[in-house]
Design an enzyme around this catalytic site. Sequence first.
Site, PDB file in Angstrom:
ATOM      1  N   ASP A   1     -10.505  -1.184  -0.465  1.00 12.87           N
ATOM      2  CA  ASP A   1     -11.536  -1.560   0.492  1.00 12.87           C
ATOM      3  C   ASP A   1     -10.975  -1.991   1.839  1.00 12.87           C
ATOM      4  O   ASP A   1     -11.531  -1.656   2.896  1.00 12.87           O
ATOM      5  CB  ASP A   1     -12.457  -2.648  -0.085  1.00 12.87           C
ATOM      6  CG  ASP A   1     -11.707  -3.845  -0.664  1.00 12.87           C
ATOM      7  OD1 ASP A   1     -10.468  -3.921  -0.552  1.00 12.87           O
ATOM      8  OD2 ASP A   1     -12.389  -4.715  -1.253  1.00 12.87           O
TER       9      ASP A   1
ATOM     10  N   GLN B   1      -9.533  -4.025  -4.389  1.00 14.12           N
ATOM     11  CA  GLN B   1      -8.119  -3.809  -4.701  1.00 14.12           C
ATOM     12  C   GLN B   1      -7.665  -4.592  -5.929  1.00 14.12           C
ATOM     13  O   GLN B   1      -8.324  -5.540  -6.361  1.00 14.12           O
ATOM     14  CB  GLN B   1      -7.261  -4.204  -3.496  1.00 14.12           C
ATOM     15  CG  GLN B   1      -7.349  -3.231  -2.340  1.00 14.12           C
ATOM     16  CD  GLN B   1      -6.304  -3.536  -1.291  1.00 14.12           C
ATOM     17  OE1 GLN B   1      -6.611  -3.991  -0.215  1.00 14.12           O
ATOM     18  NE2 GLN B   1      -5.045  -3.263  -1.618  1.00 14.12           N
ATOM     19  N   HIS B   2      -6.525  -4.196  -6.452  1.00 21.78           N
ATOM     20  CA  HIS B   2      -5.727  -4.927  -7.440  1.00 21.78           C
ATOM     21  C   HIS B   2      -6.281  -4.943  -8.857  1.00 21.78           C
ATOM     22  O   HIS B   2      -5.563  -5.304  -9.776  1.00 21.78           O
ATOM     23  CB  HIS B   2      -5.510  -6.391  -7.018  1.00 21.78           C
ATOM     24  CG  HIS B   2      -5.004  -6.588  -5.638  1.00 21.78           C
ATOM     25  ND1 HIS B   2      -3.863  -5.971  -5.164  1.00 21.78           N
ATOM     26  CD2 HIS B   2      -5.487  -7.341  -4.613  1.00 21.78           C
ATOM     27  CE1 HIS B   2      -3.661  -6.352  -3.920  1.00 21.78           C
ATOM     28  NE2 HIS B   2      -4.630  -7.174  -3.554  1.00 21.78           N
TER      29      HIS B   2
END
Length: 497
Positions: free
Chosen positions: A246, A85-86
């Site tokens: 995820d 992520q991110h």
Amino acid sequence: MPASRSVVIGVDSSTQSAKAAAVDADTGELLAVGRAPHTVTGTAGARESDPGEWWTALVTAVRSAVRDAGVPAASVTGIAVAGQQHGLVVLGPGGRPLRPALLWNDTRSAPQAAALAARLGGPEAWTARTGSVPVASMTAAKWQWLREREPERADAVTAVRLPHDHLTERLSGTAVTDPGDASGTCWYGTATGAYDPEVLDLVGLDPALLPALAPTGATRVGTLAPAAAEALGLPRTVAVAAGTGDNMAAAVGLGLGGAGLLDHPVVSLGTSGTVFAATRVRPTAPGLAGFAATDGDGTYLPLGCTLNCTLAVDRFAELLGLDREDAVPGGGGGGVVVLPYLDGERTPDLPHAAGLVTGLRHGTDPRAVLGAAYEGAAFTVLRALDGLLAACGLDPAAPDVRDRPLRLIGGGARGRVWTDTVRRLSGRPLVVPAAGELVALGAAALAAGAATGSDPVALAAAWGTGAGEVLPPLPRDGESWDRIAGVLAAATPTLLN
């Protein structure tokens, strides 16, 4: 297996590697897993990876999984990517990355995050709108860092993607994301289910640079693009799902969501430590990431994340010249406390922190120091868990809540010392799922959903991928808990900032 049987591919594109799981779509049987490594570079808070390497690793892992499963390519009916992520992927002409991706654990954007958090009415306003307060890990802070530190690159950007978005686009040719991963950007409104125009204006991001929002991670966004089909050696008819982050995929793999378990907490011990639960409550608590779940249906996935978990403890083992299983629990009775914040910390929000060791004596056993490193990491994760439960409207100390088993996943769940430490500090029963690739299995359920139209959480629950060994609780070690909490309180902020 005959070609008429349906096989789906779930890809876990994580910080360190790509893993592709070939799964029988009817039974959930894991047929094979292909793997390929990723490279992470950077010092002094920088953590970057080449998105082109992610694609190369995905191709290698998928080809390996199909080959090792012993199935014909024609058996594959769906594919989905679950990504770290991110991360910020910025593309230029031709869809080529303009620079290495800024990863979730890149802490250079901490000043930008703090400046953003003070705007739009402060932290409470951010959580009410987006579910999360900007911290260094969030994509909005990374984009702001890019604008300030590399303005010429920012001006040249023609598309902004998350890691899983970028890979899904390479698979399908479609620029799309899902609510789950989008909710980790701080420019997606969990209250509205859309990009927040005021946030985008604040960070100077044209919404035309962003991918479209699919309703769920299992939404069919197309089939394999010609170049992707050729690279993977698969038919162009393979359905491509929108995919997700995820953590959202792990929740699906565990059967958590609207069609499965709600308000059952999960502790994941990996490069980072995370705690999350699927819930109908939209949490608005600073310190938590108030994510959306990927299955839609009004479900959320609040998450607490720590930056320092298994890799930090392994580093202590390396420094001490010990095997990771050599740890002595309880500080060896000598009162040693380790706060293993080697890469700064996200929860608590201490992006500039370094590791702290206290309580050493001449006679301190190095194995006790390693045991204290495990305890410091586990304490930080479990402390985030208490905040998560409270944000879901649950009392962490209530007997019915304390008796709910923690689902323990991630690489640490396979380690004896990790498992014993979590049991001792939490006083809770554990379920350790037998399946070792829950993110990839969750992605496979999304792929099956794209191929068949079925609910991915219901599919994963029917597959039984979240089932595993049940470990009874151990007496809670309140003494060690209070000792670590006391050191953290005394060290914050003077010694840890």
